[in-house]
Design a protein around this motif. Structure first.
Motif, PDB file in Angstrom:
ATOM      1  N   ILE A  93      56.417 -73.857  -2.514  1.00 23.70           N
ATOM      2  CA  ILE A  93      55.094 -73.437  -2.080  1.00 23.70           C
ATOM      3  C   ILE A  93      54.932 -73.323  -1.059  1.00 23.70           C
ATOM      4  O   ILE A  93      55.398 -73.471   0.001  1.00 23.70           O
ATOM      5  N   GLN A  94      54.331 -72.039  -0.366  1.00 31.08           N
ATOM      6  CA  GLN A  94      55.060 -70.981   0.434  1.00 31.08           C
ATOM      7  C   GLN A  94      53.049 -70.073   1.237  1.00 31.08           C
ATOM      8  O   GLN A  94      52.217 -69.960   0.109  1.00 31.08           O
ATOM      9  N   GLY A  95      53.368 -70.538   2.653  1.00 34.71           N
ATOM     10  CA  GLY A  95      51.930 -70.044   3.175  1.00 34.71           C
ATOM     11  C   GLY A  95      51.958 -68.277   3.504  1.00 34.71           C
ATOM     12  O   GLY A  95      53.275 -67.450   3.262  1.00 34.71           O
ATOM     13  N   ILE A  96      50.627 -67.554   2.498  1.00 35.94           N
ATOM     14  CA  ILE A  96      50.833 -66.209   3.027  1.00 35.94           C
ATOM     15  C   ILE A  96      49.481 -65.720   3.348  1.00 35.94           C
ATOM     16  O   ILE A  96      48.674 -66.480   3.237  1.00 35.94           O
ATOM     17  N   GLU A  97      49.905 -64.828   5.111  1.00 34.44           N
ATOM     18  CA  GLU A  97      48.538 -64.718   5.591  1.00 34.44           C
ATOM     19  C   GLU A  97      48.242 -63.107   4.666  1.00 34.44           C
ATOM     20  O   GLU A  97      48.981 -62.319   4.492  1.00 34.44           O
ATOM     21  N   VAL A  98      46.844 -62.811   5.748  1.00 36.07           N
ATOM     22  CA  VAL A  98      46.245 -61.469   5.600  1.00 36.07           C
ATOM     23  C   VAL A  98      46.849 -60.407   6.150  1.00 36.07           C
ATOM     24  O   VAL A  98      46.903 -59.590   5.412  1.00 36.07           O
ATOM     25  N   GLY A  99      47.200 -60.762   7.131  1.00 31.21           N
ATOM     26  CA  GLY A  99      48.635 -59.958   7.871  1.00 31.21           C
ATOM     27  C   GLY A  99      49.180 -59.351   7.067  1.00 31.21           C
ATOM     28  O   GLY A  99      50.111 -58.526   6.551  1.00 31.21           O
ATOM     29  N   PHE A 100      49.999 -60.112   5.816  1.00 32.29           N
ATOM     30  CA  PHE A 100      50.458 -59.578   5.028  1.00 32.29           C
ATOM     31  C   PHE A 100      51.069 -59.428   4.112  1.00 32.29           C
ATOM     32  O   PHE A 100      51.618 -59.230   3.178  1.00 32.29           O
ATOM     33  N   VAL A 101      50.017 -60.352   3.543  1.00 26.71           N
ATOM     34  CA  VAL A 101      49.644 -60.616   1.850  1.00 26.71           C
ATOM     35  C   VAL A 101      48.980 -59.749   0.638  1.00 26.71           C
ATOM     36  O   VAL A 101      50.132 -58.810  -0.016  1.00 26.71           O
ATOM     37  N   ALA A 102      49.287 -57.752   1.394  1.00 25.98           N
ATOM     38  CA  ALA A 102      49.756 -56.814   0.914  1.00 25.98           C
ATOM     39  C   ALA A 102      50.770 -56.461   0.488  1.00 25.98           C
ATOM     40  O   ALA A 102      51.262 -55.534  -0.208  1.00 25.98           O
TER      41      ALA A 102
END
Lengths: 431, 330
Positions: A93-102
């Motif tokens: 499971i990896q966390g994804i942040e709004v700064g690089f989700v795109a």
């Protein structure tokens, strides 16, 4: 949770190595037939702190959970990019942040399980705010991950410092005084001019604090509707730059770099009286300021209206050996009940509409923040947020602007600094 | 290869009959094959090094060259687009590159020159019969054995603006606090201090080893001629150390061009841009920033190759000067 948490010891190249080593470890089954699921995260998601892992392992005795977390999301993003490019070493499971989700959505969507087509898709996606799912949806309709928190913003302030400087300390009164950023800066000038303000303290921690809060209040932040970067013409950037560079040029800030060592020390030393705080910043403040800071902080609405900074998702790797179990864990961790727990215990505001409307959230107050009604404050902010389009370079563009603002604090002309930031951004986007 | 040299076949193979020229073409491959078999253990012994060298040096080296001819982002590696020398021409017009080159040069001078001078002096002192000489020699090498990351983080704290020890001392002396990190010169001086602290002992030890190889008669003769200690140092020690000094200059210069860890960690906030206005961004850091913050691998690879070429030129110039000098003296 944007940038991240405390940054302690060695980073740099050593970090990347240790990350890779850590990331390669998980996925195997235990001797007793138990399945180990590992999460690769950044900053503090608070699952561990809120006791959620423990609870899940109690409910599912054949599951073990391990977590590897990197302090800064930028460092995490770097390691994640490397692993995605090499197509190996991903955690279950990896966390994804709004700064690089795109960026991940555009280039690596197929590395992660599509949550639009999982068995429980209706249930697991149904409870979210629409925008939370939209931000993680690719152009062909895949959903990268399930949302954890959102970043509705408020303004945190030290009521003890305010009082010493002779400023009002009441939340409602402050809310009217700093209804807009001009009012906030005006109050800041009063603070700096006050003969009784504590020596060595500044009005706000950094120009970045003003900038990152204000930039998301515009129609656009860093990108247009199609996700193309428009740093020069965005109204959010224009307004935020004006406010933040005024704060920097007028010497209202301690001119610290957010998430740097000196910034961390400054919490304990009471070096600043205000800081714009997305919901996830609350636990950062209480961790940094420690027990001594309890009862000295308070929370009021953000100048200039609502805004959202940050927010994350959990994604399941396609290469995981235990996809089924990982999906089940992610669904459980992001379910409304767990989002409520993360808010009431640590202040991470739910990205689930159902959780946000839960009475336990709406009525939550924070003892650490002098009994501030954080449920109501962040709830109102979240309800009023207008979401700005996101793009693949948001993390780096924000860094370029906030770094340039630091030079304004050091005496550089704001217009020159703005040009320098644009030149830096051109290096990132490729002009 | 002693195993091979007493092999009786040597004579037979290496001395073909002179009156049989048509046999020559056939003899050549045979001779080579024979030599290969005779030396195969030799090849086997050196193979591990060359395999590792190939995998971790040569391949990345060539792949970097290949990448540098493409416009490619880490997030979309398969989407590489061939641009020829586009990355290099862009680099030459890039203000960030020239800024980094300038910073690398100034930090290089600020760190290398004091470092080597202090090292020479220290080595000279340690060459005397001192009490506890071994202790001093070991102590001198300690910084070299410290990790860059740990040392830089400690120095970063010392040079901190608000809570740093150095500023506290300055203030104690009635001077103004210096924002070490924010200023161009001040940040470069601070980084040079870290580099100097770390490498001085190492260089001193090299000088010391070379000094001990200088024949004592020279000093005795100089003493008889009435030369003072200082004169002996200038006229005996330094000339005898010339090759060693050249070696340390070359090594330090290569180190200076590649300087990376110190400026990366000095910021104390994980930023890779070498300060808010790139005031201490070195070429190594610029490359890292391009590749691992901006994820533009093509550009970063071009910077890497530019650094390599710069090192070649600098080292080549050093070698040339040394040869000229040596010839002139002869």
């Amino acid at each position: 949770m944007t940038v991240s948490r405390r940054r302690r010891a060695a980073l740099g190249a050593a970090l990347a190595t240790s990350l890779l080593a850590a990331g390669c470890g998980g996925g195997g089954g235990g001797d007793d037939g138990a399945v180990t699921l590992d999460l690769g995260l950044f900053g503090t998601f608070g699952f561990e702190e809120a006791g959620l892992y423990e609870e899940y392992m109690r409910l599912n005795p054949d599951i073990r959970i391990t977590e590897e977390s990197v302090e800064r999301s930028a460092d995490y993003y770097r390691a994640l990019q490397t692993r995605l490019a090499a197509n190996s070493g991903l955690a279950d499971i990896q966390g994804i942040e709004v700064g690089f989700v795109a960026d991940v959505a555009a280039n690596h969507a197929d590395a992660f399980v599509d949550f639009a087509t999982t068995e429980n898709a209706d249930e697991s996606l149904g409870h979210y705010f629409d925008w939370k799912v939209e931000q993680a949806t690719t152009s062909d309709g895949r959903v990268l991950g399930l949302g954890t928190d959102a970043g509705p913003q408020a303004m945190c302030y030290r009521h003890d410092l305010f009082e010493q400087a002779g400023l009002p300390t009441d939340r409602a009164e402050l809310a009217t005084l700093w209804a807009d950023w001009d009012g906030y800066l005006e109050l800041g000038r009063q603070y700096e001019a006050s003969p009784t303000k504590p020596e060595g303290s500044s009005w706000v921690d950094s120009p970045a604090s003003v900038f990152s809060a204000s930039v998301y209040q515009g129609e656009t932040a860093y990108d247009d509707e199609d996700g193309n970067p428009i740093p020069e013409s965005s109204d959010g950037v224009q307004a935020a730059w004006e406010d933040a560079s005024a704060a920097a040029a007028d010497g209202l800030t301690a001119n610290l770099t957010q998430f740097g060592d000196e910034w961390n020390s400054a919490f304990v030393n009471g070096a600043f009286a205000t800081i714009a705080c997305p919901a996830w910043m609350l636990s950062y403040i209480s961790t940094q300021a420690g027990d001594e800071g309890a009862g000295t902080w308070d929370v009021a609405p953000l100048p200039g209206g609502a805004g959202n900074w940050g927010g994350s998702w959990l994604a399941v790797s396609e290469t995981s050996e235990h996809k089924e179990e990982a999906i089940a864990l992610v669904e459980w961790l992001t379910a409304p009940e767990q989002q409520v727990k993360r808010f009431t215990s640590l202040g991470y505001f739910p990205s689930s509409q159902e959780a946000a409307e839960d009475p336990a959230v709406a009525s939550a107050t924070s003892e650490y923040f002098t009994g501030a009604p954080i449920g109501q404050l962040f709830g109102e902010s979240a309800a009023a947020v207008r979401f700005t389009p996101i793009g693949p370079y948001d993390t780096q563009i924000q860094e370029a602007f906030t770094e340039a603002l630091t030079t304004v604090g050091g005496g550089t002309d704001p217009d020159d600094a703005f040009q320098a930031a644009l030149a830096e951004i051109e290096q990132i986007t490729g002009g | 290869m002693t195993i091979a040299s007493d092999d009786p076949r040597v004579a037979a193979v290496t001395a073909p009959p002179p009156d049989a020229p048509p046999a020559a073409p056939a003899a050549a491959p045979r001779r080579r094959r024979a030599r290969l078999t005779r030396n195969r253990w030799g090849y086997a012994y050196v193979a591990p090094f060359f395999l590792l060298f190939g995998a971790f040096s040569l391949y990345p080296f060539l792949y970097t060259a290949y990448i540098s001819l493409h416009e490619v982002r880490l997030s979309d590696i398969d989407g590489a687009e061939f641009v020829g020398f586009g990355n290099y021409t862009a680099l030459l017009q890039n203000e960030f590159f020239w800024n980094a080159a300038r910073n690398t040069l100034t930090i290089g001078i600020l760190s290398t020159v004091p470092q080597l001078c202090i090292a020479l002096g220290l080595a000279h002192l340690l060459n005397y019969r001192l009490r506890g000489r071994t202790f001093f020699r070991v102590a001198m090498l300690m910084p070299y054995a410290t990790s860059i990351a740990a040392a830089t983080l400690v120095f970063g704290q010392l040079f901190g603006h608000d809570y740093g020890l150095i500023n506290a001392l300055l203030q104690g002396l009635g001077l103004d606090r210096v924002d070490w990190e924010a200023g161009t010169l001040s940040s470069q001086v601070a980084i040079s201090v870290i580099v100097t602290w770390r490498w001085t002992g190492y260089n001193a030890l090299i000088y010391l080893a070379a000094m001990q190889a200088i024949p004592n008669d020279l000093y005795e003769a100089a003493t008889l001629d009435g030369a003072s200690r200082w004169k002996q140092f200038i006229h005996v020690t330094v000339p005898a150390l010339k090759p060693t000094i050249l070696f340390t200059i070359v090594v330090s210069t290569i180190g200076a061009v590649q300087l990376f860890g110190e400026p990366l960690l000095f910021s104390g906030n994980g930023m890779t841009n070498g300060g808010a206005s790139n005031q201490y961004q070195t070429l190594g850091l610029l490359m890292y920033d391009q590749g691992w913050t901006n994820f533009r691998l093509g550009q970063a690879a071009a910077t890497a190759w530019a650094m390599f070429l710069i090192i070649l030129v600098v080292v080549g110039a050093c070698a040339l000067i040394a040869r000229r000098r040596a010839r002139a003296e002869r």
